[in-house]
Design an enzyme around this catalytic site. Structure first.
Site, mmCIF file in Angstrom:
data_model
loop_
_atom_site.group_PDB
_atom_site.id
_atom_site.type_symbol
_atom_site.label_atom_id
_atom_site.label_comp_id
_atom_site.label_asym_id
_atom_site.label_seq_id
_atom_site.Cartn_x
_atom_site.Cartn_y
_atom_site.Cartn_z
ATOM 1 N N SER B 140 0.714 -1.413 -0.011
ATOM 2 C CA SER B 140 -0.058 0.076 -0.114
ATOM 3 C C SER B 140 0.871 1.238 0.041
ATOM 4 O O SER B 140 1.691 1.535 -0.973
ATOM 5 C CB SER B 140 -0.897 -0.253 1.084
ATOM 6 O OG SER B 140 -1.779 1.101 1.336
ATOM 7 N N ASP B 164 -0.357 -3.766 -4.154
ATOM 8 C CA ASP B 164 -1.658 -2.898 -4.059
ATOM 9 C C ASP B 164 -1.148 -1.535 -3.886
ATOM 10 O O ASP B 164 -1.531 -0.975 -2.673
ATOM 11 C CB ASP B 164 -2.770 -3.092 -3.279
ATOM 12 C CG ASP B 164 -4.082 -2.798 -3.972
ATOM 13 O OD1 ASP B 164 -4.058 -2.445 -5.266
ATOM 14 O OD2 ASP B 164 -5.068 -2.711 -3.300
ATOM 15 N N ARG B 178 5.054 8.750 -7.115
ATOM 16 C CA ARG B 178 4.548 7.471 -6.794
ATOM 17 C C ARG B 178 5.638 6.726 -7.302
ATOM 18 O O ARG B 178 6.681 6.687 -7.963
ATOM 19 C CB ARG B 178 3.053 7.351 -7.385
ATOM 20 C CG ARG B 178 3.217 7.705 -8.836
ATOM 21 C CD ARG B 178 2.122 6.905 -9.487
ATOM 22 N NE ARG B 178 1.806 7.146 -10.917
ATOM 23 C CZ ARG B 178 2.600 6.600 -11.787
ATOM 24 N NH1 ARG B 178 3.304 5.670 -11.698
ATOM 25 N NH2 ARG B 178 2.271 7.032 -13.255
ATOM 26 N N ASP B 180 7.000 3.763 -9.605
ATOM 27 C CA ASP B 180 6.965 3.828 -10.987
ATOM 28 C C ASP B 180 8.226 2.818 -11.824
ATOM 29 O O ASP B 180 9.135 2.719 -10.831
ATOM 30 C CB ASP B 180 6.875 5.168 -11.877
ATOM 31 C CG ASP B 180 8.290 5.992 -11.533
ATOM 32 O OD1 ASP B 180 9.059 6.091 -12.933
ATOM 33 O OD2 ASP B 180 8.511 6.261 -10.559
ATOM 34 N N HIS B 234 -7.992 -4.862 -0.359
ATOM 35 C CA HIS B 234 -6.715 -4.173 -0.317
ATOM 36 C C HIS B 234 -5.894 -5.227 0.173
ATOM 37 O O HIS B 234 -4.643 -5.641 -0.281
ATOM 38 C CB HIS B 234 -6.843 -2.962 0.440
ATOM 39 C CG HIS B 234 -5.645 -1.962 0.376
ATOM 40 N ND1 HIS B 234 -5.198 -1.743 -0.778
ATOM 41 C CD2 HIS B 234 -4.936 -1.266 1.370
ATOM 42 C CE1 HIS B 234 -4.125 -0.911 -0.700
ATOM 43 N NE2 HIS B 234 -3.979 -0.752 0.811
#
Lengths: 271, 433
Positions: B140, B164, B178, B180, B234
Site C-alpha cells: 500500500s 496494491d 509515486r 513507477d 486491499h
C-alpha cells in the site's frame, strides 16, 4: 320535512359551510347540472347541496328528493369532500355507464384488454409452433456430388476363419451385413452428417487379429461442396464421429463379439 | 539463547488519536533468527553479526496503520521470504509515523521515512553490499515509500515489489510522486483494490491485476460486514503474494489490454515469453525480467477463487457450429468426476456462434478435478418467448491451460437445445488418422 332531512344530518351542513366560500360550490353545481341531463338517481348529493344553498328559493321542493339525497349521502359515508372526489366519481360513473342493457363500460374495456392479451399469447404460441428450423430443412435431390472414405478397424474378439475371408460365404455375408448396419446406423443418426450419408460397405475381412475393411459414401449438394469438404465432411469430422461412437460403446460392450477397438480405427479419403 | 528479541512496535488507538511522530526501526530476520528480530543500528551495521551483506536483502515495508496494531502478515512474510533464499529480511517498522488517524500525516511521513531508509541502504553499499541484491517489498503506502527510496537511489536497486500501491492522495501523482518503473531495475506490482484504497493504472515493468484488480471474490459487498468491507480487497494483495511465496497457489497472469478481453478468452497467448510460460505471480517473477524489460510495461490478468489456494482451473474452450444463421447465446458448463462437479457460468456476455467459425471462450472452474469423466452443457440464447433455438456443434474442444500434462478433451457432433442440459463423455482429442 325537507328541512328536517337536511338539518338533522350533520354532514350536509358542514359541506354547506365549506362550499359556501369558494368556487367549489359552483363547480358542484355545474356538475349537478351536467348530471341532470342523464337523470340518474345516484347524482342526488349534488342536488342536495344546491338545495342547501338555496333553501328559500326552493321551498316547494318535495320531501321525496331530499330524503333520497340524505340517504345517498349516508351511503357515501362521512368522507365526502366534493372537489377531490368529484373527478374520481365522474370516472366511476362513466365506467358504470350502461353501454348496452346490462353491459357496462368497464366490462367493455376489460374485455378489450383481455382480448388483446389473448391475441398476443396465441400469436406467440403459434410463432413457436410454426417456427421452422432452417437447419432441419434440406433437399436430398440436390445432393449429387459423392465423397467417399475408406479404412479399416479391428474386431479383437472375433476369430478369423477361412470362411470369413471368402467374400461369398454365408458367414461372411451375415457379419458384413451386421457391421454395415451398425455403420449406417451411426452415421444416419448423426445430426450433422446424417443427411449427407449415402451408404456403408464392408469390402473385406482380413487376418491379423481380424481386420475389417470398410467404405463410406456421402453425397453433398453442389453449391456448398467446398465448405462441406473442409468442415462437415472433412476426414477429421467423419473419422471422429465414428471414433466417438466406438468410445461410447466401449464400456458396456467390451467383451462382446462385435466389439470394435476404437484405437484400431483407420480412415482415409478416397480420391 | 538469552538474547532479547526486538518486536514490531505495537501501538493502540490512543496513539493514533494523539498522532505519532516518525520513527523508523529496522528489524533484521535471517534463517538463524526467524522468530526473533534484531533491531539494526542505522549507522554501525557491523554491530549486528547476523547481518551478512554478501547475502541478498529484502526489505518489507508496511503501509498506513489506522489502528496502530502490527500487521498480521509480518511473521508470515518473514518466514516465507527466508524460505526462498538465504537472505536478510529487514522489516521496516515505521509504525510510529504510519499510525495516525490523519492519513495525510502518514503520507507526508513516507518521504521522510524514504530518506531514512535511503541513508541506511547507502551505508550498506559503503560496507560492501550490492544495490542489485536489494529487494524492497512495499504494501500500500509502503509501495510508494519503496518507490521514493528507489528514486533517491536513481533506480539502481535490484527490485521493488508493490502490493496494491495506495490510491488515496496518489491518483493524480506524477511518476516522481509515486511508484513507477524507473524506481528500480525491476518493478513488479500486484493490484487488488484499484477502486478504493489501491491506485489505478500501471506502475511497474509488470502489473498483475487479480480479478481485474478491482473487486476480489469473497470480499463483502456491503458496509454491514464492518471492517472487512474496507480492507478485504486491499489486503488480498498481501495474501495472494504470501500464497504465491508459499507455492500453494501458482497464479499465471496473461498479458491483455483489459480484464474483459481476458475473460472472453482473447488473451491466452504466451508466445512472447517462449520458451517460458506466461509470468507467474510471486518471488520468482524475476525469471521473466529480461523479457519484461524488453516488452516495456506489461499488464497481466488472472482470476482467483474466494479462498486459498485461490487458483482456478482454466480451460480454453473452442466450439465450431454448423447452424446456417448466426446465433447468440450464453453457456453453462459442468465438469463431473464421480460425484463431484464444478460449474462455470459464462453469462457475462453473449457468445457469437457463426457457421464453421470457431467460438472461443475461457472457462475458469473453482475446483480442480483430477479426471473429468463427464461434461454437461446448457445454452441459453436469451429469448424468453418464441421458439427454442438449437446450437449445432460440430466440435467442442477443452484445452487445459497451465496443466500441459493433462489431455485435451474433445467431443463431436452435438446438438444443444436451449435450456436443455446435454451430458457427454469427453474423448481424447489427439486423433491418429
Amino acid at each position: 320535512m325537507d328541512l328536517e332531512g337536511v338539518v338533522t344530518h350533520g354532514i350536509p351542513l358542514q359541506t354547506f359551510k365549506t362550499n359556501g366560500n369558494d368556487g367549489a360550490s359552483y363547480s358542484s353545481h355545474e356538475q349537478g347540472g351536467a348530471d341532470d341531463v342523464d337523470g340518474a338517481p345516484h347524482r342526488n348529493p349534488d342536488t342536495t347541496e344546491r338545495q342547501g344553498l338555496l333553501p328559500a328559493q326552493t321551498p316547494s321542493c318535495n320531501g321525496e328528493t331530499v330524503d333520497h339525497a340524505a340517504g345517498a349521502q349516508n351511503k357515501l359515508g362521512n368522507t365526502y369532500t366534493p372537489q377531490k372526489n368529484s373527478s374520481v366519481d365522474r370516472i366511476k360513473r362513466e365506467l358504470n355507464e350502461v353501454v348496452y342493457r346490462k353491459v357496462k363500460l368497464w366490462m367493455v374495456i376489460l374485455f378489450i384488454f383481455l382480448l388483446i392479451v389473448a391475441v398476443i399469447i396465441i400469436s406467440l404460441y403459434l410463432c413457436s409452433v410454426i417456427y421452422e428450423d432452417e437447419d432441419e430443412n434440406f433437399d436430398r435431390s440436390l445432393f449429387t456430388v459423392p465423397r467417399s472414405f475408406n479404412g479399416s478397424f479391428q474386431l479383437p474378439n472375433l476369430v478369423f476363419t477361412e470362411e470369413l475371408s471368402t467374400h461369398s460365404s454365408n458367414e461372411s455375408q451375415t457379419l458384413a451385413a451386421h457391421l454395415q448396419e451398425k455403420l449406417a446406423g451411426l452415421y444416419r443418426s448423426s445430426p450433422a452428417l446424417g443427411r449427407y450419408f449415402s451408404e456403408a460397405e464392408i469390402s473385406a475381412f482380413r487376418n491379423g487379429s481380424f481386420i475389417a475393411d470398410y467404405q463410406l459414401t456421402f453425397v453433398m449438394p453442389e453449391d456448398q461442396q467446398d465448405q462441406l469438404r473442409n468442415v462437415t465432411l472433412s476426414r477429421e469430422m467423419v473419422y471422429n464421429v465414428f471414433r466417438q461412437f466406438l468410445y461410447d460403446q466401449e464400456q458396456p460392450d467390451e467383451s462382446g463379439q462385435m466389439y470394435i477397438d476404437p484405437v484400431s480405427l483407420k480412415m482415409s479419403l478416397r480420391h | 539463547m538469552g538474547e532479547s528479541c526486538d518486536n514490531f512496535t505495537d501501538l493502540n488507538l490512543s496513539h493514533c488519536f494523539m498522532g505519532t511522530a516518525l520513527y523508523v526501526r529496522l528489524l533484521l530476520y535471517t534463517r538463524s533468527n526467524l522468530d526473533c528480530g534484531h533491531e539494526l543500528n542505522h549507522h554501525r551495521l557491523s554491530s549486528q553479526p547476523l547481518f551478512n551483506l554478501s547475502r541478498p536483502t529484502a526489505f518489507v515495508i508496511h503501509g498506513y496503520r489506522p489502528t496502530g496494531a502490527p500487521p498480521i502478515w509480518i511473521d508470515h512474510i518473514v518466514h516465507l521470504l527466508a524460505e526462498q533464499e538465504d537472505m536478510n529480511v529487514i522489516v521496516v517498522d515505521w509504525n510510529k509515523g504510519a499510525a495516525n488517524l490523519n492519513y495525510f500525516t502518514a503520507v507526508t511521513n513516507t518521504r521522510e521515512a524514504a530518506y531514512n531508509l535511503t541513508g541506511f541502504i547507502l551505508t550498506m553499499q559503503e560496507e560492501g553490499a550490492s544495490l542489485t541484491s536489494v529487494h524492497l517489498i512495499g504494501v500500500s503506502l509502503g509501495a510508494h515509500l519503496a518507490g521514493f527510496v528507489g528514486a533517491n537511489l536513481k533506480g539502481k536497486i535490484g527490485r521493488i515489489t508493490g502490493l496494491d500501491p495506495a490510491g488515496p492522495m496518489f491518483t493524480s501523482a506524477t511518476p516522481e510522486e509515486r511508484l513507477d518503473p524507473s524506481d528500480a531495475m525491476f518493478v513488479d506490482v500486484l493490484h487488488t483494490d484499484m477502486n478504493s484504497f489501491g491506485l489505478t493504472g500501471a506502475h511497474g515493468h509488470i502489473d498483475f491485476y487479480a480479478n481485474g484488480g478491482i473487486d476480489q471474490p469473497g470480499c463483502p459487498k456491503t458496509i454491514f460486514a464492518g471492517k472487512s468491507y474496507f480492507v478485504c480487497d486491499h489486503q488480498r494483495s498481501v495474501f495472494l503474494f504470501l500464497c504465491a511465496l508459499n507455492r500453494t497457489c501458482s497464479l499465471t497472469g496473461y498479458p491483455c489490454s483489459s480484464y474483459s478481453d481476458f475473460l472472453e478468452g482473447r488473451c491466452l497467448q504466451c508466445e512472447a515469453f517462449k520458451p517460458a510460460s506466461c509470468p507467474v505471480l510471486g518471488y520468482d517473477v524475476s525469471q521473466w525480467k529480461e523479457t519484461l524489460l524488453q516488452l516495456g510495461q506489461t499488464q497481466v490478468f488472472f482470476s482467483t477463487t474466494a479462498t486459498l489456494p485461490y487458483r482456478k482451473l482454466i480451460y480454453r474452450v473452442d466450439m465450431v457450429t454448423w447452424n446456417q444463421y448466426l446465433r447468440w447465446g450464453v453457456v453453462f458448463i459442468r465438469l463431473h468426476s464421480g460425484r463431484n462437479f464444478t460449474e462455470v457460468r459464462l453469462d457475462q456476455k453473449l457468445l457469437r456462434f457463426e457457421q464453421y467459425t470457431s467460438t472461443r471462450l475461457l472457462a475458469q472452474f473453482d475446483d480442480d478435478l483430477q479426471q473429468v469423466q463427464k461434461i454437461s452443457m446448457r445454452i441459453n440464447t436469451g429469448n424468453v418467448i418464441g421458439p427454442r433455438y438449437k446450437i449445432r456443434l460440430l466440435r467442442i474442444r477443452f484445452t487445459p491451460l497451465e496443466r500441459p500434462e493433462r489431455p485435451l478433451m474433445c467431443r463431436f457432433d452435438i446438438i444443444l437445445e436451449e435450456n436443455m442440459e446435454v451430458a457427454f463423455r469427453p474423448l481424447p482429442c489427439n486423433s491418429r488418422l
